[in-house]
Motif scaffolding. Sequence first.
Motif, PDB file in Angstrom:
ATOM      1  N   GLU A 217       0.833  -1.209   0.000  1.00 31.35           N
ATOM      2  CA  GLU A 217       0.000   0.000   0.000  1.00 31.35           C
ATOM      3  C   GLU A 217       0.865   1.256   0.000  1.00 31.35           C
ATOM      4  OE1 GLU A 217      -3.744   2.038   2.421  1.00 31.35           O
ATOM      5  OE2 GLU A 217      -3.001   0.057   3.018  1.00 31.35           O
ATOM      6  N   MET A 218       1.994   1.227   0.712  1.00 27.71           N
ATOM      7  CA  MET A 218       2.919   2.363   0.665  1.00 27.71           C
ATOM      8  C   MET A 218       3.397   2.600  -0.758  1.00 27.71           C
ATOM      9  SD  MET A 218       5.335   1.952   4.041  1.00 27.71           S
ATOM     10  CE  MET A 218       4.705   2.127   5.710  1.00 27.71           C
ATOM     11  N   MET A 219       3.711   1.528  -1.467  1.00 30.27           N
ATOM     12  CA  MET A 219       4.129   1.649  -2.861  1.00 30.27           C
ATOM     13  C   MET A 219       3.042   2.306  -3.712  1.00 30.27           C
ATOM     14  SD  MET A 219       5.952  -1.981  -3.735  1.00 30.27           S
ATOM     15  CE  MET A 219       7.620  -2.370  -3.235  1.00 30.27           C
ATOM     16  N   ALA A 220       1.808   1.876  -3.480  1.00 26.34           N
ATOM     17  CA  ALA A 220       0.696   2.384  -4.287  1.00 26.34           C
ATOM     18  C   ALA A 220       0.474   3.872  -4.068  1.00 26.34           C
ATOM     19  CB  ALA A 220      -0.574   1.608  -3.958  1.00 26.34           C
ATOM     20  N   ARG A 221       0.907   4.407  -2.936  1.00 26.25           N
ATOM     21  CA  ARG A 221       0.684   5.812  -2.617  1.00 26.25           C
ATOM     22  C   ARG A 221       1.905   6.679  -2.923  1.00 26.25           C
ATOM     23  NH1 ARG A 221      -3.834   6.754   0.501  1.00 26.25           N
ATOM     24  NH2 ARG A 221      -4.954   4.899   1.217  1.00 26.25           N
ATOM     25  N   ALA A 222       2.898   6.108  -3.593  1.00 26.18           N
ATOM     26  CA  ALA A 222       4.149   6.829  -3.849  1.00 26.18           C
ATOM     27  C   ALA A 222       4.341   7.126  -5.329  1.00 26.18           C
ATOM     28  CB  ALA A 222       5.324   6.006  -3.332  1.00 26.18           C
ATOM     29  N   SER A 223       4.873   8.304  -5.640  1.00 28.00           N
ATOM     30  CA  SER A 223       5.234   8.642  -7.015  1.00 28.00           C
ATOM     31  C   SER A 223       6.468   7.866  -7.466  1.00 28.00           C
ATOM     32  CB  SER A 223       5.500  10.147  -7.136  1.00 28.00           C
ATOM     33  OG  SER A 223       4.344  10.885  -6.815  1.00 28.00           O
ATOM     34  N   ARG A 224       7.399   7.652  -6.525  1.00 28.83           N
ATOM     35  CA  ARG A 224       8.585   6.846  -6.795  1.00 28.83           C
ATOM     36  C   ARG A 224       8.800   5.879  -5.637  1.00 28.83           C
ATOM     37  NH1 ARG A 224      13.583  10.123  -6.882  1.00 28.83           N
ATOM     38  NH2 ARG A 224      12.492  11.391  -5.326  1.00 28.83           N
ATOM     39  N   VAL A 225       9.405   4.725  -5.940  1.00 27.65           N
ATOM     40  CA  VAL A 225       9.643   3.699  -4.918  1.00 27.65           C
ATOM     41  C   VAL A 225      11.103   3.276  -4.955  1.00 27.65           C
ATOM     42  CG1 VAL A 225       9.105   1.352  -4.150  1.00 27.65           C
ATOM     43  CG2 VAL A 225       7.280   2.840  -5.021  1.00 27.65           C
ATOM     44  N   ALA A 226      11.736   3.266  -3.798  1.00 24.13           N
ATOM     45  CA  ALA A 226      13.104   2.764  -3.665  1.00 24.13           C
ATOM     46  C   ALA A 226      13.099   1.583  -2.696  1.00 24.13           C
ATOM     47  CB  ALA A 226      14.037   3.855  -3.153  1.00 24.13           C
ATOM     48  N   ILE A 227      13.628   0.454  -3.153  1.00 26.34           N
ATOM     49  CA  ILE A 227      13.766  -0.731  -2.314  1.00 26.34           C
ATOM     50  C   ILE A 227      15.178  -0.772  -1.760  1.00 26.34           C
ATOM     51  CG2 ILE A 227      13.791  -3.252  -2.272  1.00 26.34           C
ATOM     52  CD1 ILE A 227      10.999  -2.107  -2.462  1.00 26.34           C
ATOM     53  N   LEU A 228      15.293  -1.021  -0.464  1.00 30.04           N
ATOM     54  CA  LEU A 228      16.587  -1.078   0.208  1.00 30.04           C
ATOM     55  C   LEU A 228      16.821  -2.513   0.691  1.00 30.04           C
ATOM     56  CD1 LEU A 228      15.732   1.950   0.245  1.00 30.04           C
ATOM     57  CD2 LEU A 228      16.776   2.126   2.501  1.00 30.04           C
ATOM     58  N   ALA A 229      17.929  -3.122   0.285  1.00 24.30           N
ATOM     59  CA  ALA A 229      18.230  -4.492   0.710  1.00 24.30           C
ATOM     60  C   ALA A 229      19.712  -4.763   0.590  1.00 24.30           C
ATOM     61  CB  ALA A 229      17.442  -5.500  -0.133  1.00 24.30           C
ATOM     62  N   ASP A 230      20.321  -5.318   1.638  1.00 29.00           N
ATOM     63  CA  ASP A 230      21.731  -5.671   1.545  1.00 29.00           C
ATOM     64  C   ASP A 230      21.888  -6.992   0.807  1.00 29.00           C
ATOM     65  OD1 ASP A 230      22.066  -8.009   3.489  1.00 29.00           O
ATOM     66  OD2 ASP A 230      21.130  -6.525   4.798  1.00 29.00           O
ATOM     67  N   SER A 231      23.122  -7.318   0.472  1.00 29.59           N
ATOM     68  CA  SER A 231      23.390  -8.456  -0.407  1.00 29.59           C
ATOM     69  C   SER A 231      23.025  -9.807   0.200  1.00 29.59           C
ATOM     70  CB  SER A 231      24.864  -8.457  -0.814  1.00 29.59           C
ATOM     71  OG  SER A 231      25.710  -8.404   0.325  1.00 29.59           O
ATOM     72  N   SER A 232      22.841  -9.884   1.516  1.00 34.52           N
ATOM     73  CA  SER A 232      22.425 -11.151   2.119  1.00 34.52           C
ATOM     74  C   SER A 232      20.984 -11.504   1.746  1.00 34.52           C
ATOM     75  CB  SER A 232      22.556 -11.086   3.650  1.00 34.52           C
ATOM     76  OG  SER A 232      21.586 -10.216   4.214  1.00 34.52           O
ATOM     77  N   LYS A 233      20.236 -10.542   1.192  1.00 32.32           N
ATOM     78  CA  LYS A 233      18.840 -10.780   0.798  1.00 32.32           C
ATOM     79  C   LYS A 233      18.710 -11.275  -0.645  1.00 32.32           C
ATOM     80  CE  LYS A 233      18.174  -8.719   4.744  1.00 32.32           C
ATOM     81  NZ  LYS A 233      17.611  -7.394   4.851  1.00 32.32           N
ATOM     82  N   PHE A 234      19.810 -11.291  -1.393  1.00 32.06           N
ATOM     83  CA  PHE A 234      19.764 -11.695  -2.805  1.00 32.06           C
ATOM     84  C   PHE A 234      19.351 -13.162  -2.951  1.00 32.06           C
ATOM     85  CE2 PHE A 234      23.364  -8.542  -4.124  1.00 32.06           C
ATOM     86  CZ  PHE A 234      22.507  -7.495  -3.884  1.00 32.06           C
ATOM     87  N   GLY A 235      18.494 -13.418  -3.924  1.00 32.65           N
ATOM     88  CA  GLY A 235      18.140 -14.790  -4.258  1.00 32.65           C
ATOM     89  C   GLY A 235      17.294 -15.500  -3.234  1.00 32.65           C
ATOM     90  N   ARG A 236      16.708 -14.765  -2.321  1.00 36.91           N
ATOM     91  CA  ARG A 236      15.880 -15.372  -1.272  1.00 36.91           C
ATOM     92  C   ARG A 236      14.402 -15.096  -1.533  1.00 36.91           C
ATOM     93  NH1 ARG A 236      17.427 -13.628   4.543  1.00 36.91           N
ATOM     94  NH2 ARG A 236      16.039 -15.363   4.979  1.00 36.91           N
ATOM     95  N   ARG A 237      13.572 -15.973  -0.993  1.00 39.41           N
ATOM     96  CA  ARG A 237      12.135 -15.764  -1.045  1.00 39.41           C
ATOM     97  C   ARG A 237      11.572 -16.029   0.343  1.00 39.41           C
ATOM     98  NH1 ARG A 237       7.527 -18.860  -4.756  1.00 39.41           N
ATOM     99  NH2 ARG A 237       5.733 -17.900  -3.706  1.00 39.41           N
ATOM    100  N   LEU A 238      10.786 -15.109   0.858  1.00 38.97           N
ATOM    101  CA  LEU A 238      10.140 -15.281   2.148  1.00 38.97           C
ATOM    102  C   LEU A 238       8.637 -15.509   1.959  1.00 38.97           C
ATOM    103  CD1 LEU A 238      12.072 -12.649   4.298  1.00 38.97           C
ATOM    104  CD2 LEU A 238      12.376 -15.126   4.245  1.00 38.97           C
ATOM    105  N   PHE A 239       7.937 -15.620   3.044  1.00 41.98           N
ATOM    106  CA  PHE A 239       6.553 -16.089   3.059  1.00 41.98           C
ATOM    107  C   PHE A 239       5.603 -15.263   2.190  1.00 41.98           C
ATOM    108  CE2 PHE A 239       2.400 -15.923   5.420  1.00 41.98           C
ATOM    109  CZ  PHE A 239       1.960 -17.186   5.054  1.00 41.98           C
ATOM    110  N   ALA A 240       5.687 -13.947   2.305  1.00 41.23           N
ATOM    111  CA  ALA A 240       4.679 -13.090   1.665  1.00 41.23           C
ATOM    112  C   ALA A 240       5.309 -12.164   0.632  1.00 41.23           C
ATOM    113  CB  ALA A 240       3.956 -12.259   2.723  1.00 41.23           C
ATOM    114  N   GLN A 241       4.807 -12.227  -0.603  1.00 39.17           N
ATOM    115  CA  GLN A 241       5.299 -11.338  -1.640  1.00 39.17           C
ATOM    116  C   GLN A 241       4.756  -9.927  -1.423  1.00 39.17           C
ATOM    117  OE1 GLN A 241       3.720 -11.502  -5.639  1.00 39.17           O
ATOM    118  NE2 GLN A 241       5.771 -11.267  -6.534  1.00 39.17           N
ATOM    119  N   ILE A 242       5.634  -8.953  -1.569  1.00 43.58           N
ATOM    120  CA  ILE A 242       5.248  -7.548  -1.480  1.00 43.58           C
ATOM    121  C   ILE A 242       4.866  -7.021  -2.852  1.00 43.58           C
ATOM    122  CG2 ILE A 242       6.007  -5.235  -0.822  1.00 43.58           C
ATOM    123  CD1 ILE A 242       8.161  -6.723   0.936  1.00 43.58           C
ATOM    124  N   ALA A 243       5.728  -7.275  -3.828  1.00 39.25           N
ATOM    125  CA  ALA A 243       5.494  -6.798  -5.191  1.00 39.25           C
ATOM    126  C   ALA A 243       6.502  -7.439  -6.131  1.00 39.25           C
ATOM    127  CB  ALA A 243       5.621  -5.274  -5.254  1.00 39.25           C
TER     128      ALA A 243
END
Length: 275
Positions: A217-243
């Motif tokens: 919902e935050m994404m839907a209310r934004a003109s621009r979206v920046a995702i922040l993630a360090d390299s330990s998050k690469f190639g992973r999938r968790l329980f709930a998809q955000i987008a």
Amino acid sequence: MVAITTTGSDRAGTPRRFPAGRKAELAAYVSEAGQVTVAEIAERFDVSTDTIRRDLDRLAEDGLLVRTHGGAMSKTALPQINTGFDTRLGYQSEAKEKIGALAATLVDDNSVVMINAGTTTVALARELKDHRGLTIATNSLRLPPELSTDCFRGLYVFGGAVHIADQKTIGPVSFHSSTGNHDLDVQCDLALLGVGAVSAETGYSTSNLEEATMMSEMMARASRVAILADSSKFGRRLFAQIASLGRADYFVTDAEPPEELAGALRDSGVEVLVP
């Protein structure tokens, strides 16, 4: 990889590790690896397996990991995260500082930004000290005290259920009108969102279903979206998809993504920002 720090030295000048420091690093190591065996940890920290078993038992009692037969599992590998916020704040701290500094360059003075709760976004908040005139809305309980009072003219915290362990609220991305019985529509120039995982196939994800809904919902209310993630998050999938990947305009990280993920981000029109 988690760095092994030491304090003090013996008479020969060899650094020695204090138990409390070892256990803190052990919690961060299990969080990074996801699932490990006692033998692997003993070799990594150069201590006996009996010592590691005792440390894991104590960390499990403190709710920082899940004890398994022959080892331990990070709670980030489970559907919900209850690891202590301060423990996670210390994990990958250098990478988060780099990401926070780079993400702050996307923020314009006098703009409206939404920032979700998380340890990476706390690092971002500290880097906004030289900004001015910001309006900031967040679901983080930890973020407001990290902000310089000079950087914002308005600071709002979204309501909802309070998650003390994670220092956040989970609820609707809205504010109730003080003069009526309706919710006010809110929009922002930029949403800055830390995520728990990112993959070429499934996009951005997190461990909590309600949190994924709130971030979407935050994404839907934004003109621009920046995702922040360090390299330990690469190639992973968790329980709930955000987008999906293409929902973001920027992907801010500390290292170049692997080729598969880099190609998928490029094909989705996402600009990758690396220090």
